[in-house]
Design a protein around this motif. Structure first.
Motif, PDB file in Angstrom:
ATOM      1  N   THR A  19       0.865  -1.175   0.000  1.00  0.00           N
ATOM      2  CA  THR A  19       0.000   0.000   0.000  1.00  0.00           C
ATOM      3  C   THR A  19       0.905   1.230   0.000  1.00  0.00           C
ATOM      4  O   THR A  19       2.127   1.117  -0.108  1.00  0.00           O
ATOM      5  CB  THR A  19      -0.911   0.032   1.244  1.00  0.00           C
ATOM      6  N   GLU A  20       0.305   2.389   0.173  1.00  0.00           N
ATOM      7  CA  GLU A  20       1.099   3.617   0.187  1.00  0.00           C
ATOM      8  C   GLU A  20       2.148   3.597   1.299  1.00  0.00           C
ATOM      9  O   GLU A  20       3.273   4.041   1.105  1.00  0.00           O
ATOM     10  CB  GLU A  20       0.183   4.826   0.361  1.00  0.00           C
ATOM     11  N   ASN A  91      -5.088  -7.392  -4.682  1.00  0.00           N
ATOM     12  CA  ASN A  91      -5.134  -5.954  -4.478  1.00  0.00           C
ATOM     13  C   ASN A  91      -4.884  -5.677  -3.001  1.00  0.00           C
ATOM     14  O   ASN A  91      -5.189  -6.512  -2.145  1.00  0.00           O
ATOM     15  CB  ASN A  91      -6.513  -5.426  -4.880  1.00  0.00           C
ATOM     16  N   TYR A  93      -4.822  -1.946  -0.369  1.00  0.00           N
ATOM     17  CA  TYR A  93      -4.813  -0.490  -0.274  1.00  0.00           C
ATOM     18  C   TYR A  93      -5.246  -0.071   1.133  1.00  0.00           C
ATOM     19  O   TYR A  93      -5.826  -0.848   1.885  1.00  0.00           O
ATOM     20  CB  TYR A  93      -5.717   0.148  -1.335  1.00  0.00           C
ATOM     21  N   HIS A  95      -7.532   2.406   3.553  1.00  0.00           N
ATOM     22  CA  HIS A  95      -8.824   3.084   3.499  1.00  0.00           C
ATOM     23  C   HIS A  95      -9.079   3.735   4.855  1.00  0.00           C
ATOM     24  O   HIS A  95      -8.936   3.091   5.889  1.00  0.00           O
ATOM     25  CB  HIS A  95      -9.940   2.088   3.184  1.00  0.00           C
TER      26      HIS A  95
END
Length: 160
Positions: A19-20, A91, A93, A95
């Protein structure tokens, strides 16, 4: 990241999420058996024989998730979930929910079998399986499905 039961040999990790801010590692309880004989790599038909399931005694019949800060390398969080077998991340990410809590969303391709220790689904990835999907000699019903996992990192204690 810590490897509590690997005994000097790595546990199976084929894919990971990014992720980031974080690296996500999902560790299933299979030790990779490392052969000294490099010639064995010529015949990958014995791929599954290179794994040893570590949950037979009930000591490791779960999946361990590690959340690592990708900038510092520090293990931030560790989660435990029910046992499943997977091969690839689909996937991942971060949130932020309506309460301001950060969660990591992870989508995996898991193999849904009554026997949660069954890695027969790996057979479906061989080129001869892909080229001959109706071959009766290749009895693979991997029941692959996309599964979503939510890791509540703001609500979880630090791994330290």
């Amino acid at each position: 990241y810590p490897n509590p039961v690997g005994g000097g040999q790595p546990l199976f990790t084929h894919s990971m999420g990014l992720t980031e801010h974080y690296l996500i590692i999902c560790e299933i309880p299979y030790r990779t058996i490392v052969d000294i004989d490099i010639s064995a790599l010529k015949d990958l038909s014995n791929f599954k024989t290179k794994f040893e399931y570590l949950g037979d005694n009930g000591e490791l019949n779960y999946v361990t998730w590690y959340v690592v800060d990708k900038y510092t390398g520090q293990l931030k969080h560790k989660f435990i979930s029910d046992l499943f077998v997977y091969y690839h991340f689909g996937n991942s990410y971060e949130h932020v929910d309506h309460d301001g809590n950060t969660k990591i969303i992870v989508d995996l391709v898991i193999y849904d079998s009554e026997d949660k220790t069954n890695i027969d689904a790996f057979d479906a990835g061989y080129i001869h399986s892909l080229l001959n999907p109706n071959n009766d000699d290749i009895a693979v019903d991997c029941n692959a499905k996309y599964a979503r996992f939510i890791l509540p990192i703001d609500e979880a204690p630090d791994a330290n």
